[in-house]
Structures are given as C-alpha cells and as structure tokens.
Design an enzyme around this catalytic site. Structure first.
Site, PDB file in Angstrom:
ATOM      1  N   GLU A 176       4.670   5.244   3.724  1.00 29.31           N
ATOM      2  CA  GLU A 176       4.118   6.561   4.072  1.00 29.31           C
ATOM      3  C   GLU A 176       5.282   7.476   4.417  1.00 29.31           C
ATOM      4  O   GLU A 176       6.206   7.060   5.112  1.00 29.31           O
ATOM      5  CB  GLU A 176       3.161   6.432   5.258  1.00 29.31           C
ATOM      6  CG  GLU A 176       2.638   7.735   5.814  1.00 29.31           C
ATOM      7  CD  GLU A 176       1.868   8.546   4.783  1.00 29.31           C
ATOM      8  OE1 GLU A 176       2.264   9.714   4.564  1.00 29.31           O
ATOM      9  OE2 GLU A 176       0.903   8.022   4.199  1.00 29.31           O
TER      10      GLU A 176
ATOM     11  N   LYS B  20      -5.471  21.778  -9.855  1.00 24.97           N
ATOM     12  CA  LYS B  20      -5.155  22.802 -10.852  1.00 24.97           C
ATOM     13  C   LYS B  20      -4.462  22.174 -12.054  1.00 24.97           C
ATOM     14  O   LYS B  20      -3.592  21.319 -11.913  1.00 24.97           O
ATOM     15  CB  LYS B  20      -4.265  23.883 -10.237  1.00 24.97           C
ATOM     16  CG  LYS B  20      -4.958  24.682  -9.127  1.00 24.97           C
ATOM     17  CD  LYS B  20      -4.033  25.734  -8.541  1.00 24.97           C
ATOM     18  CE  LYS B  20      -4.730  26.511  -7.425  1.00 24.97           C
ATOM     19  NZ  LYS B  20      -3.824  27.516  -6.804  1.00 24.97           N
TER      20      LYS B  20
ATOM     21  N   ASP C 149      10.224   7.653  -0.031  1.00 22.31           N
ATOM     22  CA  ASP C 149       9.593   7.889  -1.325  1.00 22.31           C
ATOM     23  C   ASP C 149       9.274   6.556  -1.995  1.00 22.31           C
ATOM     24  O   ASP C 149      10.142   5.697  -2.160  1.00 22.31           O
ATOM     25  CB  ASP C 149      10.530   8.715  -2.207  1.00 22.31           C
ATOM     26  CG  ASP C 149       9.942   8.990  -3.572  1.00 22.31           C
ATOM     27  OD1 ASP C 149       9.274  10.021  -3.718  1.00 22.31           O
ATOM     28  OD2 ASP C 149      10.133   8.166  -4.493  1.00 22.31           O
TER      29      ASP C 149
ATOM     30  N   LYS D 196     -12.340   7.160   7.253  1.00 13.89           N
ATOM     31  CA  LYS D 196     -13.033   8.310   7.834  1.00 13.89           C
ATOM     32  C   LYS D 196     -13.173   9.422   6.803  1.00 13.89           C
ATOM     33  O   LYS D 196     -14.206  10.091   6.711  1.00 13.89           O
ATOM     34  CB  LYS D 196     -12.273   8.815   9.065  1.00 13.89           C
ATOM     35  CG  LYS D 196     -12.350   7.893  10.267  1.00 13.89           C
ATOM     36  CD  LYS D 196     -11.615   8.497  11.460  1.00 13.89           C
ATOM     37  CE  LYS D 196     -11.695   7.580  12.674  1.00 13.89           C
ATOM     38  NZ  LYS D 196     -10.956   8.145  13.832  1.00 13.89           N
ATOM     39  N   PHE D 197     -12.125   9.622   6.016  1.00 10.41           N
ATOM     40  CA  PHE D 197     -12.149  10.629   4.959  1.00 10.41           C
ATOM     41  C   PHE D 197     -13.284  10.328   3.983  1.00 10.41           C
ATOM     42  O   PHE D 197     -14.040  11.214   3.579  1.00 10.41           O
ATOM     43  CB  PHE D 197     -10.796  10.621   4.245  1.00 10.41           C
ATOM     44  CG  PHE D 197     -10.742  11.451   3.009  1.00 10.41           C
ATOM     45  CD1 PHE D 197     -10.558  12.818   3.077  1.00 10.41           C
ATOM     46  CD2 PHE D 197     -10.870  10.870   1.759  1.00 10.41           C
ATOM     47  CE1 PHE D 197     -10.507  13.591   1.927  1.00 10.41           C
ATOM     48  CE2 PHE D 197     -10.822  11.630   0.606  1.00 10.41           C
ATOM     49  CZ  PHE D 197     -10.644  12.990   0.700  1.00 10.41           C
ATOM     50  N   GLU D 198     -13.432   9.051   3.616  1.00 14.69           N
ATOM     51  CA  GLU D 198     -14.466   8.641   2.677  1.00 14.69           C
ATOM     52  C   GLU D 198     -15.856   8.791   3.286  1.00 14.69           C
ATOM     53  O   GLU D 198     -16.799   9.231   2.615  1.00 14.69           O
ATOM     54  CB  GLU D 198     -14.214   7.194   2.275  1.00 14.69           C
ATOM     55  CG  GLU D 198     -15.088   6.676   1.156  1.00 14.69           C
ATOM     56  CD  GLU D 198     -14.693   5.278   0.731  1.00 14.69           C
ATOM     57  OE1 GLU D 198     -15.401   4.718  -0.116  1.00 14.69           O
ATOM     58  OE2 GLU D 198     -13.689   4.750   1.249  1.00 14.69           O
TER      59      GLU D 198
ATOM     60  N   ASP E 233      -3.391  12.497  -3.830  1.00 13.91           N
ATOM     61  CA  ASP E 233      -3.645  13.922  -4.032  1.00 13.91           C
ATOM     62  C   ASP E 233      -4.016  14.152  -5.497  1.00 13.91           C
ATOM     63  O   ASP E 233      -3.247  13.807  -6.392  1.00 13.91           O
ATOM     64  CB  ASP E 233      -2.388  14.725  -3.671  1.00 13.91           C
ATOM     65  CG  ASP E 233      -2.667  16.212  -3.542  1.00 13.91           C
ATOM     66  OD1 ASP E 233      -3.455  16.739  -4.357  1.00 13.91           O
ATOM     67  OD2 ASP E 233      -2.098  16.847  -2.645  1.00 13.91           O
TER      68      ASP E 233
ATOM     69  N   GLU F 287       0.844  -1.189   0.000  1.00 19.46           N
ATOM     70  CA  GLU F 287       0.000   0.000   0.000  1.00 19.46           C
ATOM     71  C   GLU F 287       0.877   1.236   0.000  1.00 19.46           C
ATOM     72  O   GLU F 287       1.761   1.389   0.852  1.00 19.46           O
ATOM     73  CB  GLU F 287      -0.957   0.044   1.185  1.00 19.46           C
ATOM     74  CG  GLU F 287      -1.805   1.314   1.161  1.00 19.46           C
ATOM     75  CD  GLU F 287      -3.072   1.236   1.983  1.00 19.46           C
ATOM     76  OE1 GLU F 287      -3.602   2.315   2.326  1.00 19.46           O
ATOM     77  OE2 GLU F 287      -3.531   0.119   2.283  1.00 19.46           O
TER      78      GLU F 287
ATOM     79  N   ASP G 277     -11.696  10.244  -4.847  1.00 17.53           N
ATOM     80  CA  ASP G 277     -12.985  10.917  -4.688  1.00 17.53           C
ATOM     81  C   ASP G 277     -13.098  12.105  -5.634  1.00 17.53           C
ATOM     82  O   ASP G 277     -14.013  12.919  -5.501  1.00 17.53           O
ATOM     83  CB  ASP G 277     -13.169  11.381  -3.237  1.00 17.53           C
ATOM     84  CG  ASP G 277     -12.167  12.455  -2.843  1.00 17.53           C
ATOM     85  OD1 ASP G 277     -11.042  12.445  -3.397  1.00 17.53           O
ATOM     86  OD2 ASP G 277     -12.489  13.300  -1.986  1.00 17.53           O
TER      87      ASP G 277
END
Length: 239
Positions: free
Chosen positions: A94, A148, A121, A218-220, A144, A69, A180
């Site tokens: 991460e 833009k 990385d 939680k974000f979802e 992310d 992941e 999303d």
C-alpha cells in the site's frame, strides 16, 4: 479506500515506465494511533524496498503458502484474512502511509505473525523483490477504475501487468480481482482471457461468486446498499 498502487505503463521489455502512474501519493494526516503503529510495529512487520529478492521462508520464519495483496487500503480485510488463515503467510503493499499505519495497528492488536507490509510502488516490488513462481495467490481488490476514456490507460490490469503477475505465481496459483465498476470488470475479463497460461475459474467463463475467503469490505457494503454490483474474477496459472 480505492486501491491504486500501480504504475501500469510498460516498455517493450515489460519494465515499468515512470511517466504515468495510476496512483497519486495522498499521504493525508496520520492519526496518533497510525503514527504510533508506524513507529513501533513497522520494525517488526514492515518490509523496506530493496533490489534484492525476498526470501519468504526467512521473512516469515517458516515455509508456508504466500498471498500478495496489492493496495490493501486501511488493511481491514487483509488482517481478517491473515487472522482466519494462520497456516498461510500474507504480504500487503500500500502506498498511503495512513493505511499502512492502520493495518499495522490492527495486525498488532490481533497478534498476527503471518503478515508483513510494504509501502512502495507494487510494480517495482514485483519486478525487484518477488521471486518467480513463489506466490500462491495475488489479490487486487477494487482498483481505481479510471472511468474517463482518456484515463483508461492508467488502469492497472493491462496485459504486461497480468503477464508479470503470472510469472510470480506458482503453477496452480491464482490471480483474484474484484471491482464494482462493470466496464472495468469487462476490461479485466478481456485482458485476462487474452493471455496464454491463465485459466478462468468461472464455470460460465466470466465471473465467479465472491469466495468466502474474501471478506466484504465497508466500501462494498456501502455499494450493496446503493444497489451497486461487484464482480470477482479468478484466474489460475496453468502453465
């Protein structure tokens, strides 16, 4: 937390360039719990970056399918998956140390021995440490989107990166993405569909329903409450 653990600019040989990164190291303050976890559990579950290929059976102490992941945030869903699938092994990457500390703390609390983590990385890790044809699955959830237009080149899902992931997957292995942001989902679909050797697992040749194996973050959940959609893409390496 947004997943942003990739430097997606490549040279003609597919090697990562260092000029542009899609993440900024925002280390933030460590809580006492995160600091304790980094000090005490990293020696057991942490993997230091090196230029030597990993030996997964040696790393985990057994032969088992490995899921990688990229950008696990605070690690809640990664820990949940590792807990639910004890017959599989998981390696998470991460770059933000509070997230690494939180993941280590949760993994220790659950008594997991099938999870290892790195703080580096991800492109360098893929190039230098992940053997070809070694992974059952690669997961990239909520990267992310770089909304833009002038920042679109920072998006991590680009053809060279997807080719790199394919080389690390076993035949039959799967690259699972979720976002999303619909324009990014369309971008992912365009990139992945352009690469020979990947098969879209969607019956409609676009997106798949969220598989039960991917916990809702939680974000979802917050996005669902606000009426935001989520798009999952799963592509199998077929050659």
């Amino acid at each position: 937390m947004k997943n942003d653990v990739i430097s997606p600019e490549f040279d003609e040989n597919g090697r990562p360039l260092r000029r542009i990164r899609s993440f900024v190291r925002r280390q933030g303050r460590l809580t006492k719990g995160q600091e304790h976890a980094l000090e005490n559990y990293w020696p057991v579950m942490g993997v230091e970056f090196s230029e030597d290929m990993l030996d997964f059976p040696a790393l985990f102490g057994r032969e088992a399918p490995v899921t990688l992941e990229i950008g696990f945030g605070m690690g809640a869903s990664l820990v949940a998956m590792a807990k639910d699938r004890p017959e599989q092994d998981f390696l998470g990457i991460e770059v933000h140390s509070p997230g690494v500390g939180a993941c280590l703390a949760s993994a220790h609390e659950e008594g997991l021995n099938n999870l290892r983590v790195m703080c580096h990385d991800a492109v360098e890790v893929l190039h230098k440490m992940i053997p070809d044809n070694s992974l059952r699955m690669v997961q990239l959830f909520f990267p992310d989107p770089w909304h833009k237009a002038r920042h679109n080149k920072r998006r991590i899902v680009q053809v060279p990166f997807a080719e790199l992931v394919k080389s690390k997957l076993q035949l039959g292995g799967v690259f699972h993405m979720a976002t999303d942001w619909e324009p990014y989902a369309e971008h992912m679909l365009e990139v992945m569909s352009s690469i020979d050797g990947y098969k879209n697992l969607s019956e409609s040749n676009d997106y798949v329903p969220r598989p039960a194996s991917r916990p809702v973050t939680k974000f979802e959940q917050r996005g669902h409450r606000l009426g935001h959609g989520v798009w999952d893409l799963m592509f199998e390496r077929v050659k």
